[in-house]
Scaffold this motif. Sequence first.
Motif, PDB file in Angstrom:
ATOM      1  N   LYS A 183      -9.498  -7.907   5.179  1.00 26.38           N
ATOM      2  CA  LYS A 183     -10.919  -7.536   5.064  1.00 26.38           C
ATOM      3  C   LYS A 183     -11.488  -8.054   3.760  1.00 26.38           C
ATOM      4  CE  LYS A 183     -10.507  -2.625   3.659  1.00 26.38           C
ATOM      5  NZ  LYS A 183     -11.089  -1.302   3.864  1.00 26.38           N
TER       6      LYS A 183
ATOM      7  N   GLN B   1      -6.107  -4.444   4.795  1.00 22.52           N
ATOM      8  CA  GLN B   1      -6.672  -4.551   3.449  1.00 22.52           C
ATOM      9  C   GLN B   1      -6.939  -5.987   2.986  1.00 22.52           C
ATOM     10  OE1 GLN B   1      -7.786  -2.052   1.702  1.00 22.52           O
ATOM     11  NE2 GLN B   1      -8.543  -3.460   0.162  1.00 22.52           N
TER      12      GLN B   1
ATOM     13  N   ARG C 129       2.810   2.460   9.740  1.00 22.45           N
ATOM     14  CA  ARG C 129       3.532   2.825   8.512  1.00 22.45           C
ATOM     15  C   ARG C 129       4.857   3.483   8.880  1.00 22.45           C
ATOM     16  NH1 ARG C 129      -1.709   4.458   4.680  1.00 22.45           N
ATOM     17  NH2 ARG C 129      -2.777   2.572   5.282  1.00 22.45           N
TER      18      ARG C 129
ATOM     19  N   GLU D 265       0.826  -1.203   0.000  1.00 20.60           N
ATOM     20  CA  GLU D 265       0.000   0.000   0.000  1.00 20.60           C
ATOM     21  C   GLU D 265       0.857   1.249   0.000  1.00 20.60           C
ATOM     22  OE1 GLU D 265      -3.831   0.103   2.032  1.00 20.60           O
ATOM     23  OE2 GLU D 265      -3.434  -1.951   2.615  1.00 20.60           O
TER      24      GLU D 265
ATOM     25  N   SER E 155      -2.461  -1.715   6.879  1.00 13.63           N
ATOM     26  CA  SER E 155      -3.922  -1.685   6.996  1.00 13.63           C
ATOM     27  C   SER E 155      -4.373  -3.143   6.897  1.00 13.63           C
ATOM     28  CB  SER E 155      -4.545  -0.858   5.876  1.00 13.63           C
ATOM     29  OG  SER E 155      -4.833  -1.670   4.757  1.00 13.63           O
TER      30      SER E 155
ATOM     31  N   ASP F 280     -11.965   1.018   9.535  1.00 19.42           N
ATOM     32  CA  ASP F 280     -11.779   0.252   8.318  1.00 19.42           C
ATOM     33  C   ASP F 280     -13.080  -0.487   8.048  1.00 19.42           C
ATOM     34  OD1 ASP F 280      -9.988  -0.678   6.290  1.00 19.42           O
ATOM     35  OD2 ASP F 280      -9.957  -2.623   7.297  1.00 19.42           O
TER      36      ASP F 280
ATOM     37  N   GLY G  98      -9.990   6.900   2.339  1.00 16.36           N
ATOM     38  CA  GLY G  98      -9.812   6.415   0.976  1.00 16.36           C
ATOM     39  C   GLY G  98     -10.228   4.970   0.887  1.00 16.36           C
ATOM     40  N   GLY G  99     -10.665   4.584  -0.288  1.00 17.87           N
ATOM     41  CA  GLY G  99     -11.047   3.189  -0.485  1.00 17.87           C
ATOM     42  C   GLY G  99     -11.396   2.969  -1.931  1.00 17.87           C
ATOM     43  N   SER G 100     -12.027   1.840  -2.199  1.00 16.94           N
ATOM     44  CA  SER G 100     -12.362   1.531  -3.584  1.00 16.94           C
ATOM     45  C   SER G 100     -13.292   0.334  -3.651  1.00 16.94           C
ATOM     46  CB  SER G 100     -11.092   1.212  -4.376  1.00 16.94           C
ATOM     47  OG  SER G 100     -10.402   0.116  -3.800  1.00 16.94           O
TER      48      SER G 100
ATOM     49  N   HIS H 227      -3.834   3.823  -5.955  1.00 21.16           N
ATOM     50  CA  HIS H 227      -4.356   3.483  -4.633  1.00 21.16           C
ATOM     51  C   HIS H 227      -3.629   2.233  -4.171  1.00 21.16           C
ATOM     52  CE1 HIS H 227      -8.040   2.262  -2.049  1.00 21.16           C
ATOM     53  NE2 HIS H 227      -7.243   3.033  -1.364  1.00 21.16           N
ATOM     54  N   HIS H 228      -4.179   1.049  -4.420  1.00 21.82           N
ATOM     55  CA  HIS H 228      -3.413  -0.176  -4.241  1.00 21.82           C
ATOM     56  C   HIS H 228      -3.873  -1.159  -5.295  1.00 21.82           C
ATOM     57  CE1 HIS H 228      -6.994  -1.529  -2.216  1.00 21.82           C
ATOM     58  NE2 HIS H 228      -6.830  -0.687  -1.219  1.00 21.82           N
TER      59      HIS H 228
ATOM     60  N   GLY I 241     -14.869  -1.068  -0.149  1.00 20.01           N
ATOM     61  CA  GLY I 241     -14.892  -0.473   1.189  1.00 20.01           C
ATOM     62  C   GLY I 241     -14.118   0.814   1.243  1.00 20.01           C
ATOM     63  N   ILE I 242     -13.804   1.184   2.449  1.00 17.21           N
ATOM     64  CA  ILE I 242     -13.104   2.461   2.666  1.00 17.21           C
ATOM     65  C   ILE I 242     -12.440   2.430   4.039  1.00 17.21           C
ATOM     66  CG2 ILE I 242     -15.078   3.673   3.732  1.00 17.21           C
ATOM     67  CD1 ILE I 242     -14.239   6.097   1.812  1.00 17.21           C
TER      68      ILE I 242
ATOM     69  N   GLN J 294      -7.592   3.788  12.212  1.00 21.03           N
ATOM     70  CA  GLN J 294      -8.561   3.936  11.116  1.00 21.03           C
ATOM     71  C   GLN J 294      -9.866   3.258  11.472  1.00 21.03           C
ATOM     72  OE1 GLN J 294      -6.934   2.265   7.465  1.00 21.03           O
ATOM     73  NE2 GLN J 294      -5.969   4.192   6.944  1.00 21.03           N
TER      74      GLN J 294
HETATM   75  N1  ASP Z   1      -6.533  -0.056   2.910  1.00 24.24           N
HETATM   76  C1  ASP Z   1      -6.838   1.261   2.413  1.00 24.24           C
HETATM   77  C2  ASP Z   1      -6.080   2.284   3.231  1.00 24.24           C
HETATM   78  O1  ASP Z   1      -5.712   2.002   4.366  1.00 24.24           O
HETATM   79  C3  ASP Z   1      -8.271   1.602   2.508  1.00 24.24           C
HETATM   80  C4  ASP Z   1      -9.167   0.825   1.596  1.00 24.24           C
HETATM   81  O2  ASP Z   1      -8.842   0.625   0.418  1.00 24.24           O
HETATM   82  O3  ASP Z   1     -10.247   0.460   2.078  1.00 24.24           O
HETATM   83  O4  ASP Z   1      -5.893   3.395   2.796  1.00 24.24           O
END
Ligand code: ASP
Length: 470
Positions: A205, A202, A224, A178, A200, A240, A367-369, A330-331, A412-413, A238
């Motif tokens: 989830k 990520q 981080r 990420e 995260s 999440d 942020g999310g997607s 993003h990722h 998600g976000i 966060q």
């Molecule tokens: N894992 C992402 C972040 O921590 C958030 C996401 O894509 O839901 O920014």
Amino acid sequence: MVRVGVRERIAAAETPELVGQEIMLAGWVQARRNMGKIVFIDLRDSSGVVQIVFGSALKRGSELLKTLRPEYVVRVIGLVTKRQSGQENPDLATGTVEVQAQILEILNQAETPPFEIGHDRPVGEDIRLRFRYLDLRNRRMLNNLTLRHKVWQFIRNYLTDRRFLEVETPFLTKGTPEGAREYIVPARHYPGKFYILPQSPQQFKQLLMVAGIERYFQIVRCFRDEDTRGDRQPEFTQLDLEMSFIEQADVLNLLESLLVALIKAVTPEKTISHLPFPRITYAEAIKKYQTDKPDLRRDKTNSNELAFAFIVDWPLFEFSATEGKLVPMHHLFTSPRDEDVKLLTRSPDKARSKQHDLVLNGFEIGGGSIRIHQADVQRQVFEALKLSATEVEKRFGHMLEAFRYGAPPHGGIALGLDRLLAILANEPNIREVIAFPKTGDGRDLMMGAPSELPDQQLREAHITIRKAPS
Ligand code: ASP
């Protein structure tokens, strides 16, 4: 005679309702004023401050009075009385009353603290962080921690009422891509191998979506190892969340209604200037505001104005000059827009994604997607990123494997709660809303971390320290 120990202790903040009653209080001496025959103290507990009067009603403990100093811990039994008219203190929530002490006990002494507590005089941040347990005695900090708790409670109840399940995911895990450098933890039983502290949850989830959880959330610490960049913390919190069988609009609508309800409940003095939250494409944001974090407040001097916006339709990739190739904006689990999937093989740099960011008063707070849930699209993304098949297998084999067993469409976000809190609390930085933060350069001045380790511990972790050449 009144017996100490069998009575219920009363909180300082409750005293205005107890006029005429004999009560027991306990707390810290915030200030002491000597007025000849009468001594006043401001007694502080976690609920607030109340004035205690040591005068003719004092039956026991009068010899202790002259020894009382700031931050001594005391117990007092006394009678709550209304203050004489003209003697009220409008600056104090309990300012209409005072307590006529009958018994004073000292429960513990205190050294002179390195800074005054309960006064608004400015104190350097290093000394505050070095003695954080004293700094936290100040009302401002207690208010911030209380707000933090209320926000946590509200989010948990709100999402629970909407069928979300809070699930914990591991802290000792494997790296997840990420963008940030990761903290590494040596695995003592596996010389040469390491755990990673997650940036995260990520991947977990998304795997929970494969597991059929459908609505997951977690208030979770993320780690981080970034270079000092502005107001950041190596570990931060966060909200999440992830949902299955939804579209992007569902995630945005949920977050918007959660935030509107949260702000109304915990900081009703705040006003949200644009409702519904504007949804601005990345291209539009850059064109109109020259930034992907536009500050849409109408009056930037109004500390109670909140201007949210969602930024959508991000490019899927950006070119990294250091790596000399495309990297995910993003990722790499973020889905391309449906109409742009065909661009993945031809001109991936033109593809737009289903990424969404949440911006508040010019800060990116979330942020999310929508994620890729089809193995062939994921493979095309890996190819566009020029990841070799062996590398993909090594790093993401477990994800591709899981996705072969019926992954639902999901997305998600994550919301940066420390930043949101700092804005809600009108604080200039996130350290003010974290109980035990690190300095801007990643040190814990109170615990003395990071620190060296004894040789034995290093040996067990299979670590040899290479001395820097002198
Ligand atoms: N894992 C992402 C972040 O921590 C958030 C996401 O894509 O839901 O920014």
